[in-house]
Scaffold this motif. Structure first.
Motif, PDB file in Angstrom:
ATOM      1  N   ASN A 624       0.821  -1.218   0.000  1.00 26.22           N
ATOM      2  CA  ASN A 624       0.000   0.000   0.000  1.00 26.22           C
ATOM      3  C   ASN A 624       0.851   1.263   0.000  1.00 26.22           C
ATOM      4  O   ASN A 624       0.565   2.230  -0.714  1.00 26.22           O
ATOM      5  N   ALA A 625       1.907   1.272   0.789  1.00 26.55           N
ATOM      6  CA  ALA A 625       2.728   2.478   0.917  1.00 26.55           C
ATOM      7  C   ALA A 625       3.552   2.754  -0.329  1.00 26.55           C
ATOM      8  O   ALA A 625       3.925   3.908  -0.587  1.00 26.55           O
ATOM      9  N   SER A 626       3.860   1.719  -1.123  1.00 26.53           N
ATOM     10  CA  SER A 626       4.700   1.906  -2.301  1.00 26.53           C
ATOM     11  C   SER A 626       3.976   2.574  -3.457  1.00 26.53           C
ATOM     12  O   SER A 626       4.604   2.935  -4.454  1.00 26.53           O
ATOM     13  N   LYS A 627       2.671   2.808  -3.350  1.00 27.58           N
ATOM     14  CA  LYS A 627       1.891   3.393  -4.442  1.00 27.58           C
ATOM     15  C   LYS A 627       2.080   4.899  -4.563  1.00 27.58           C
ATOM     16  O   LYS A 627       1.750   5.495  -5.587  1.00 27.58           O
ATOM     17  N   ALA A 628       2.584   5.548  -3.512  1.00 22.12           N
ATOM     18  CA  ALA A 628       2.797   6.999  -3.544  1.00 22.12           C
ATOM     19  C   ALA A 628       4.100   7.326  -2.827  1.00 22.12           C
ATOM     20  O   ALA A 628       4.434   6.713  -1.817  1.00 22.12           O
ATOM     21  N   GLU A 629       4.836   8.322  -3.363  1.00 19.34           N
ATOM     22  CA  GLU A 629       6.111   8.689  -2.784  1.00 19.34           C
ATOM     23  C   GLU A 629       5.964   9.187  -1.356  1.00 19.34           C
ATOM     24  O   GLU A 629       6.760   8.866  -0.480  1.00 19.34           O
TER      25      GLU A 629
END
Length: 715
Positions: A624-629
């Protein structure tokens, strides 16, 4: 110098240097007066700069005050300094990276408690290549995620070369992997050493104690010398002991092949199960191969098996074993390994000008003699023909003929094991996990993995026997009786006998009372492309139905021979008496040992389980966290904070070390690792080999590779 680099690597691990180095980030050149908050920050900065410019970094020197605080530190190019050649031959010097490069930085402790660069040298005396910087040792690091995968694959028995290739494929090429195969190998070696926490015999004793806690039926015994140094050890788990109740009528014992780093022969007690597979009844590591050592091992094994000796035992032709077996197993039928005897022919007669003739004659004498009288006649003819009456080896073989000649041992049940291919097969099986460089602590770990695989192979064979079947090849009802009762492996052996019916012709000799007698002529293949017509006698009693053949295949292997089957089908018998369908080969018999949980079934390390639970919890979070910088940066920041709360500590409940002394009878003190011993069963590697033996080596090796799961011929 190497120590400095290793120390620097450890410090870099603490601050996560590799994770901080970004190929898109530009690191400014060092200048005098630059300030840093700590020594770690100085190292981190110069490592980044070195990787960017293409040179390695090492700690050249440092000085501490009385309180242990670093007063100043010098970080230099890895190619600095000079080296003295340590090569034994001065005409063949070893390669070195030391060329006296002066590039370096010096940092001093300042008044604010930080560090200021006091000296900077930027010029190098060599070419710097950023593209090749990853090959410097200081930049090579196996990260935690890859390290865990390497450990898991190693425990699964995957070779390190394939293990490393998998990492390369996942990373998208060698250039994306910040370490090499050598670093992987070093990491795996260290992981193996730490897996049990302690070294040598202490690890072995701790392992035994842990297994006994998991299952009280785990049995072991340790033999030490006057200096408390490990000499011999024997162990068997609950499943081994329970399996002996079902299949312990015949065992093989062999110490020829597998050793460990201490050159202690691996000595397994092996039987054969209802699928024709090797099954372990316990094993030992011994320091010598004399009669006293074997006697200690046999007595330990017999006590473990509740003083129930086997009906028959197969070993190689070893005088020390023979003496020990006669003392410990006086009621057991002892047989020598036929293959071990016959393979000595090149050594004994390879230089004889009539070697080929002697070899062929001896083979016919051994394999073509179907009675004791026939063997005696052939043996005498051989000695007369080639004038071998004074040959010491043949004299000793003849005196021991009751231990190895097929004609003398057919009347004993050997479960189809005519040689020690079972123990050799078990050695070959363990060779996938253990080798001559294996330490004791590695041995016990890999031993568990090997046994798990063995149990799984049996479970698969059980499943196949219950859920699949092999179609009958004849219309005889008795074949269906075997098909319904026997495991697939044993039913195949029955079908092999049924196929042999086409080579038989029968002649009725008459009857005496209720006993009928036939002569069954069979074409027996006794050598390559040579068929010998042999007459066998079959006797049948009608009430109750009883059949006997002088080939004695049933007595030897527990499978009814083709000669008896031929007569029974001629008589129109639709069923076989139950005494000819052995429970030993049945697939539907409930055997006690399959319900016994092995000690190694529950030997998974607790911290590994916890690691997997935590890792699984992180998968979704990372995805989930890797989808946005922004989410990525935030999560990394939170993880950095968590590192402070969970430092590298060891739970007190998992670090207990067991005193190995509690498991031995009449001893006090700590057990020491064994000395490296030399066993007589393995000849020197540089032994001169006769050309004839070289020509036979390839074919004999090919035969040995298939002995574990493939049944050998009748003899």
């Amino acid at each position: 110098m190497d120590t400095d680099i290793e120390h620097l690597d450890k410090e870099c691990d603490k601050v996560g240097i590799d994770k901080e180095i970004d190929c898109d980030e530009t690191i400014e050149e060092p200048i005098v007066g630059m300030s840093f908050s700590s020594v770690e920050e100085v190292r981190s900065y110069y490592m980044k700069y070195g990787k960017q410019k293409g040179f390695g970094v090492c700690k050249r020197n440092s000085r501490q005050d009385d309180d242990g605080n670093v007063r100043w530190i010098c970080l230099a190019c890895a190619r600095g300094g000079t080296s003295k050649s340590k090569a034994a031959n001065v005409m063949k010097p070893r390669q070195t990276e030391k060329i006296g490069c002066m590039a370096r930085i010096n940092a001093r402790l300042n008044d604010e408690g930080g560090y200021t660069l006091s000296k900077v040298i930027l010029d190098h005396t060599h070419v710097c290549s950023p593209g090749k910087a990853r090959h410097f040792r200081c930049f090579k690091k196996v990260d935690a995620r890859v390290a865990k995968r390497l450990e898991i694959n190693d425990e699964a028995g995957i070779r390190l070369s394939k293990n490393f290739k998998a990492v390369v494929v996942e990373a998208g090429g060698y250039e994306n992997v910040p370490f090499g195969e050598k670093e992987c190998r070093n990491y795996i070696d260290k992981a193996r050493q730490l897996r049990l926490g302690v070294g040598g015999s202490t690890a072995l004793c701790n392992y035994f104690d842990d297994m006994q806690k998991r299952n009280p039926e785990f049995y072991y015994k340790i033999d030490v010398d006057n200096e408390m140094r490990l000499k011999n050890v024997f162990w068997a788990d609950a499943r081994n002991r329970a399996a002996y109740e079902s299949f312990g009528d015949v065992i093989t014992f062999d110490t020829t092949y597998l050793t460990n780093a201490y050159k202690m022969p691996f000595a397994p007690f092996v039987g054969v199960n209802h699928h024709g597979q090797s099954i372990l009844f316990g094993c030992g590591l011994i320091s010598n191969e004399d009669a006293n050592t074997f006697e200690w091992l046999f007595e330990s094994w017999l006590k473990c098996m509740n003083d129930q000796p086997p009906n028959a035992i197969i070993t190689d032709q070893d005088k020390a074993m023979k003496i020990a077996i006669s003392r410990v197993f006086p009621t057991s039928r002892h047989r020598f390994c036929l293959w071990h005897i016959m393979k000595k022919l090149p050594e004994k007669f390879g230089s004889h000008y009539q070697y080929e003739e002697i070899k062929n004659t001896l083979h016919k004498c051994v394999y073509d003699s179907f009675s004791e009288k026939e063997f005696e006649a052939h043996w005498g003819d051989m000695l007369d023909t080639y004038d071998l009456h004074e040959n010491a080896w043949l004299v000793s073989l003849y005196s021991d003929r009751y231990f190895w000649v097929p004609a003398y041992v057919r009347d004993t049940f050997w479960a189809g094991m005519s040689i020690t291919q079972r123990s050799e097969g078990m050695n070959a099986f363990f060779e996938d996990y253990v080798n001559t460089k294996t330490t004791l602590k590695q041995f016990v770990d890999q031993y568990d993995s090997a046994l798990r695989r063995k149990v799984e192979n049996e479970a698969i064979a059980d499943f196949n026997s219950f859920n699949t079947k092999i179609p009958c090849i004849t219309r005889y009802p008795l074949e269906k009786q075997f098909q319904k009762a026997y495991t697939i492996a044993k039913f195949k052996e029955v079908q092999e006998e049924l196929r042999g019916l086409i080579y038989l012709t029968t002649t009725f000799l008459g009857c005496e009372g209720a006993r009928y007698k036939w002569v069954v002529a069979d074409e027996v293949q006794v050598s390559d492309n040579f068929l010998k017509r042999v007459n066998f006698t079959v006797e049948v009693d009608e009430d109750p139905l009883d059949v006997k053949c002088n080939c004695k295949l049933f007595e030897f292997r527990g499978i009814l021979c083709r000669h008896a089957l031929r007569i029974l089908t001629q008589l129109g018998k639709d069923t076989i008496p139950s005494k000819y369908i052995l429970d030993r080969w049945k697939k539907d018999v409930k055997r006690k040992y399959i319900f016994v949980k092995s000690s190694y079934d529950t030997s998974s390390i607790d911290d590994t389980r916890r690691y997997d639970r935590i890792q699984n919890a992180f998968y979704e979070l990372c995805s989930n966290a890797s989808k946005a910088e922004s989410s990525c940066v935030k999560l990394i920041s939170q993880i950095e904070q968590l590192k402070v709360q969970y430092p590298g500590i060891v739970d007190c409940d998992t670090s207990t070390t067991v005193d190995p002394v509690t498991s031995m009878e009449g001893t006090t003190g700590r057990v020491l690792s064994p000395l490296v011993v030399r066993s007589k069963g393995r000849p020197p590697t540089k032994r001169k080999v006769h050309p004839v033996e070289k020509s036979l080596k390839k074919s004999s090796t090919r035969r040995r590779l298939h002995r574990d799961e493939v049944e050998v011929p009748f003899y």
